[in-house]
Design an enzyme around this catalytic site. Structure first.
Site, PDB file in Angstrom:
ATOM      1  N   LYS A 105      62.416  18.144  51.426  1.00 35.88           N
ATOM      2  CA  LYS A 105      62.233  19.448  51.551  1.00 35.88           C
ATOM      3  C   LYS A 105      62.466  19.926  50.111  1.00 35.88           C
ATOM      4  O   LYS A 105      63.606  19.667  49.482  1.00 35.88           O
ATOM      5  CB  LYS A 105      62.798  20.258  52.297  1.00 35.88           C
ATOM      6  CG  LYS A 105      62.508  20.191  53.807  1.00 35.88           C
ATOM      7  CD  LYS A 105      63.551  20.979  54.731  1.00 35.88           C
ATOM      8  CE  LYS A 105      62.718  20.969  56.089  1.00 35.88           C
ATOM      9  NZ  LYS A 105      62.481  19.431  56.581  1.00 35.88           N
ATOM     10  N   ASP A 142      57.479  17.931  52.352  1.00 35.08           N
ATOM     11  CA  ASP A 142      57.482  18.908  53.483  1.00 35.08           C
ATOM     12  C   ASP A 142      57.011  20.234  53.215  1.00 35.08           C
ATOM     13  O   ASP A 142      57.611  20.803  51.961  1.00 35.08           O
ATOM     14  CB  ASP A 142      59.081  19.047  54.293  1.00 35.08           C
ATOM     15  CG  ASP A 142      59.253  17.749  55.190  1.00 35.08           C
ATOM     16  OD1 ASP A 142      58.504  17.044  55.520  1.00 35.08           O
ATOM     17  OD2 ASP A 142      60.502  17.872  55.713  1.00 35.08           O
ATOM     18  N   MET A 143      56.587  21.074  53.990  1.00 34.16           N
ATOM     19  CA  MET A 143      56.188  22.674  53.636  1.00 34.16           C
ATOM     20  C   MET A 143      56.903  23.348  54.323  1.00 34.16           C
ATOM     21  O   MET A 143      57.198  23.432  55.407  1.00 34.16           O
ATOM     22  CB  MET A 143      54.633  22.806  53.995  1.00 34.16           C
ATOM     23  CG  MET A 143      54.382  24.040  53.274  1.00 34.16           C
ATOM     24  SD  MET A 143      54.543  24.155  51.365  1.00 34.16           S
ATOM     25  CE  MET A 143      52.875  23.364  51.242  1.00 34.16           C
ATOM     26  N   ARG A 192      49.527  15.852  55.377  1.00 30.51           N
ATOM     27  CA  ARG A 192      49.968  16.074  56.794  1.00 30.51           C
ATOM     28  C   ARG A 192      49.510  17.527  57.149  1.00 30.51           C
ATOM     29  O   ARG A 192      49.705  18.342  56.493  1.00 30.51           O
ATOM     30  CB  ARG A 192      51.379  16.072  56.791  1.00 30.51           C
ATOM     31  CG  ARG A 192      52.105  16.154  58.225  1.00 30.51           C
ATOM     32  CD  ARG A 192      53.528  16.418  58.287  1.00 30.51           C
ATOM     33  NE  ARG A 192      54.093  15.138  57.499  1.00 30.51           N
ATOM     34  CZ  ARG A 192      55.318  15.414  57.174  1.00 30.51           C
ATOM     35  NH1 ARG A 192      56.028  16.658  57.324  1.00 30.51           N
ATOM     36  NH2 ARG A 192      56.057  14.396  56.677  1.00 30.51           N
ATOM     37  N   LYS A 195      51.083  22.571  63.011  1.00 27.33           N
ATOM     38  CA  LYS A 195      50.809  24.020  63.028  1.00 27.33           C
ATOM     39  C   LYS A 195      51.672  25.024  62.226  1.00 27.33           C
ATOM     40  O   LYS A 195      51.149  25.831  61.934  1.00 27.33           O
ATOM     41  CB  LYS A 195      51.263  24.193  64.579  1.00 27.33           C
ATOM     42  CG  LYS A 195      50.302  23.377  65.588  1.00 27.33           C
ATOM     43  CD  LYS A 195      50.680  24.029  67.080  1.00 27.33           C
ATOM     44  CE  LYS A 195      49.783  23.220  67.868  1.00 27.33           C
ATOM     45  NZ  LYS A 195      49.919  23.832  69.132  1.00 27.33           N
ATOM     46  N   GLY A 196      52.799  24.438  61.950  1.00 28.16           N
ATOM     47  CA  GLY A 196      53.809  25.288  61.018  1.00 28.16           C
ATOM     48  C   GLY A 196      54.865  26.069  61.875  1.00 28.16           C
ATOM     49  O   GLY A 196      54.903  26.287  63.080  1.00 28.16           O
ATOM     50  N   ALA A 197      56.236  25.815  61.445  1.00 29.43           N
ATOM     51  CA  ALA A 197      57.168  26.090  62.036  1.00 29.43           C
ATOM     52  C   ALA A 197      58.235  27.495  61.622  1.00 29.43           C
ATOM     53  O   ALA A 197      59.292  27.563  62.239  1.00 29.43           O
ATOM     54  CB  ALA A 197      58.262  24.748  61.907  1.00 29.43           C
ATOM     55  N   THR A 234      51.381  16.628  65.246  1.00 28.64           N
ATOM     56  CA  THR A 234      51.081  17.439  66.439  1.00 28.64           C
ATOM     57  C   THR A 234      51.703  16.794  67.862  1.00 28.64           C
ATOM     58  O   THR A 234      51.273  15.533  67.957  1.00 28.64           O
ATOM     59  CB  THR A 234      49.830  18.150  66.910  1.00 28.64           C
ATOM     60  OG1 THR A 234      50.137  19.224  67.875  1.00 28.64           O
ATOM     61  CG2 THR A 234      48.532  17.204  66.997  1.00 28.64           C
TER      62      THR A 234
HETATM   63  P1  FDA Z   1      53.438  23.182  70.229  1.00 30.35           P
HETATM   64  O1  FDA Z   1      54.814  23.353  69.979  1.00 30.35           O
HETATM   65  O2  FDA Z   1      52.575  24.138  70.096  1.00 30.35           O
HETATM   66  O3  FDA Z   1      53.162  22.325  71.646  1.00 30.35           O
HETATM   67  C1  FDA Z   1      52.136  22.035  72.219  1.00 30.35           C
HETATM   68  C2  FDA Z   1      52.494  21.225  73.457  1.00 30.35           C
HETATM   69  O4  FDA Z   1      52.748  19.691  73.016  1.00 30.35           O
HETATM   70  C3  FDA Z   1      53.353  21.771  74.361  1.00 30.35           C
HETATM   71  O5  FDA Z   1      52.516  22.598  75.236  1.00 30.35           O
HETATM   72  C4  FDA Z   1      53.534  20.464  75.046  1.00 30.35           C
HETATM   73  O6  FDA Z   1      52.457  20.136  76.242  1.00 30.35           O
HETATM   74  C5  FDA Z   1      53.545  19.397  73.976  1.00 30.35           C
HETATM   75  N1  FDA Z   1      54.988  19.226  73.647  1.00 30.35           N
HETATM   76  C6  FDA Z   1      55.604  19.991  72.608  1.00 30.35           C
HETATM   77  N2  FDA Z   1      56.890  19.622  72.383  1.00 30.35           N
HETATM   78  C7  FDA Z   1      57.087  18.923  73.530  1.00 30.35           C
HETATM   79  C8  FDA Z   1      58.375  18.280  74.029  1.00 30.35           C
HETATM   80  N3  FDA Z   1      59.616  18.537  73.489  1.00 30.35           N
HETATM   81  N4  FDA Z   1      58.177  17.518  75.216  1.00 30.35           N
HETATM   82  C9  FDA Z   1      57.151  17.286  75.688  1.00 30.35           C
HETATM   83  N5  FDA Z   1      55.908  17.877  75.251  1.00 30.35           N
HETATM   84  C10 FDA Z   1      55.997  18.813  74.184  1.00 30.35           C
HETATM   85  N6  FDA Z   1      56.333  22.270  60.029  1.00 30.35           N
HETATM   86  C11 FDA Z   1      56.353  22.954  59.086  1.00 30.35           C
HETATM   87  O7  FDA Z   1      56.471  23.949  58.854  1.00 30.35           O
HETATM   88  N7  FDA Z   1      56.333  21.872  57.952  1.00 30.35           N
HETATM   89  C12 FDA Z   1      56.707  20.696  57.857  1.00 30.35           C
HETATM   90  O8  FDA Z   1      56.669  19.966  56.818  1.00 30.35           O
HETATM   91  C13 FDA Z   1      56.390  19.871  59.056  1.00 30.35           C
HETATM   92  N8  FDA Z   1      56.479  18.669  59.373  1.00 30.35           N
HETATM   93  C14 FDA Z   1      56.336  18.003  60.691  1.00 30.35           C
HETATM   94  C15 FDA Z   1      56.340  16.772  60.589  1.00 30.35           C
HETATM   95  C16 FDA Z   1      55.880  16.201  61.981  1.00 30.35           C
HETATM   96  C17 FDA Z   1      55.554  14.616  61.813  1.00 30.35           C
HETATM   97  C18 FDA Z   1      55.845  16.892  63.115  1.00 30.35           C
HETATM   98  C19 FDA Z   1      55.508  16.399  64.426  1.00 30.35           C
HETATM   99  C20 FDA Z   1      55.832  18.329  62.765  1.00 30.35           C
HETATM  100  C21 FDA Z   1      56.054  19.059  61.795  1.00 30.35           C
HETATM  101  N9  FDA Z   1      56.241  20.358  61.579  1.00 30.35           N
HETATM  102  C22 FDA Z   1      56.498  20.925  60.274  1.00 30.35           C
HETATM  103  C23 FDA Z   1      56.559  21.276  62.913  1.00 30.35           C
HETATM  104  C24 FDA Z   1      55.271  21.792  63.246  1.00 30.35           C
HETATM  105  O9  FDA Z   1      54.617  22.795  62.598  1.00 30.35           O
HETATM  106  C25 FDA Z   1      55.591  22.318  64.724  1.00 30.35           C
HETATM  107  O10 FDA Z   1      56.481  23.364  64.501  1.00 30.35           O
HETATM  108  C26 FDA Z   1      55.762  21.362  65.699  1.00 30.35           C
HETATM  109  O11 FDA Z   1      55.399  20.204  65.747  1.00 30.35           O
HETATM  110  C27 FDA Z   1      55.295  21.976  67.029  1.00 30.35           C
HETATM  111  O12 FDA Z   1      53.908  22.125  67.312  1.00 30.35           O
HETATM  112  P2  FDA Z   1      53.351  21.096  68.057  1.00 30.35           P
HETATM  113  O13 FDA Z   1      51.947  20.911  67.160  1.00 30.35           O
HETATM  114  O14 FDA Z   1      53.504  19.879  68.441  1.00 30.35           O
HETATM  115  O15 FDA Z   1      52.584  21.996  69.216  1.00 30.35           O
END
Ligand code: FDA
Length: 314
Positions: A105, A142-143, A192, A195-197, A234
């Site tokens: 970061k 990281d973003m 990479r 979705k965004g956090a 994701t």
């Molecule tokens: P989402 O959170 O919408 O979940 C969708 C579905 O996935 C859920 O309905 C469920 O089915 C399943 N699921 C999710 N979490 C689960 C759990 N704990 N247990 C079981 N099932 C689960 N963000 C950012 O802003 N900057 C960055 O640099 C990064 N870097 C990054 C790296 C990597 C490798 C990952 C995986 C993620 C990031 N992120 C990130 C975070 C990202 O932006 C996001 O907030 C999270 O990945 C959550 O989004 P999802 O795509 O997993 O889907």
């Protein structure tokens, strides 16, 4: 509501102190965090690699508020890269990719330190890229929140002059990202897509889940249609299915899937067994509390796991 409560707890020093010092926390932390120090992170990496996964390690820290702290974060990455190399856990997978990489970061290495912030962050990031290159590892930036996107992409551009293997991160919730994906989908470019956090305003980001998901698919199409190396981050089962389908449509085999340590571990191994390259984002370090609380807030169902651990004093 629950999400807000957990995030409030994440900012509460008293709760932090109780959770951090509770003996039961150890098993919970172990699920989502690779350990409190370099040695633990190396062992967690060894075990993931043995399972046929690849790894990107993130050193967890507090907000960086002065130069000395930025220096110490960079030093932590140097120590980590040396330890991974000594343990025989680094190595290239082709020209631009590696089995073990680090995620950095820019705010942690100084980006937010006033007028000189960008310069300090660039210097540190450059030194970390050089240390990674020396041990056949790579770096991804990281973003963070949208106010830093332009600065981060500019630092990435400068780093890639000497270290073209440096990975970018783009966030599908930002309205600008489809265009950024097209710009970065060129040969040799590792990107990479997540979705965004962060909590972003409607003016710059899609805020409805369905709109973020649709944007993710449009961005994925842009990356898959290009010549770069997409890294799809994701845990969303529906998106994983769509990504497999779209990759087949474009005839693209050169991409990877990424998930966070401890989240859907069975799916991580299933995807690897199915022949995908899968990379696990492995956070580690003494400052694990904020990270753990954000993961719990994302999916309050994980609280059950936390509660069970508290009850059984694991
Ligand atoms: P989402 O959170 O919408 O979940 C969708 C579905 O996935 C859920 O309905 C469920 O089915 C399943 N699921 C999710 N979490 C689960 C759990 N704990 N247990 C079981 N099932 C689960 N963000 C950012 O802003 N900057 C960055 O640099 C990064 N870097 C990054 C790296 C990597 C490798 C990952 C995986 C993620 C990031 N992120 C990130 C975070 C990202 O932006 C996001 O907030 C999270 O990945 C959550 O989004 P999802 O795509 O997993 O889907």
């Amino acid at each position: 509501m629950l999400r807000e409560a957990i995030l409030a707890a994440a900012r509460n020093g008293r709760i932090e102190s109780v959770v951090t010092h509770a003996p039961v926390s150890r098993s919970v932390v172990r699920r989502f965090v690779g350990g409190a120090d370099t040695a633990a992170a190396v062992e967690a990496t060894r075990s993931l690699l043995a399972d046929g996964l690849t790894v990107t390690l993130d050193h967890l820290g507090e907000d960086t508020t002065d130069r000395a702290q930025a220096d110490s974060v960079a030093a932590a990455y140097f120590e980590l890269l040396t330890a991974l190399d000594t343990a025989g856990l680094t190595g290239r997978l082709g020209m631009l990719n590696s089995k073990t990489e680090v995620s950095v970061k820019l705010s942690a290495v100084g980006q937010a330190l006033g007028a000189d912030g960008e310069k300090i962050a660039l210097e540190h990031a450059r030194a970390i890229c050089a240390a990674a290159r020396a041990v056949n590892a790579t770096v991804t930036l990281d973003m963070e929140d949208h106010t830093t996107t332009d600065s981060t992409l500019e630092i990435l551009r400068q780093l890639r002059v000497d270290f073209p293997e440096t990975g970018a991160v783009l966030q599908a919730y930002l309205r600008r990202t489809e265009t950024d994906c097209r710009d970065l989908a060129h040969a040799g470019s590792r990107v990479r897509l997540c979705k965004g956090a962060y909590n972003e305003p409607e003016s710059v980001a899609f805020t409805k889940r369905i709109d973020v998901d649709r944007s993710y698919v449009r961005c994925a199409n842009a990356l898959l249609a290009g010549d770069g190396y997409p890294m799809f981050a994701t845990h969303d089962p529906r998106l994983v299915e769509i990504l497999e389908d779209r990759a087949q449509h474009y005839g693209k085999t050169d991409f990877e899937m990424q998930m966070l340590y401890g989240i859907r571990p069975d799916e991580q191994r299933r995807l690897a067994a199915a022949g995908h390259q899968v990379r696990i984002y492995l956070p580690y370090g003494a400052q694990w509390y904020g990270y753990l609380m954000r993961r719990l807030a994302e999916r309050p169902a994980n609280l059950t796991f936390f509660a069970r651990a508290l009850a059984t004093k694991g």
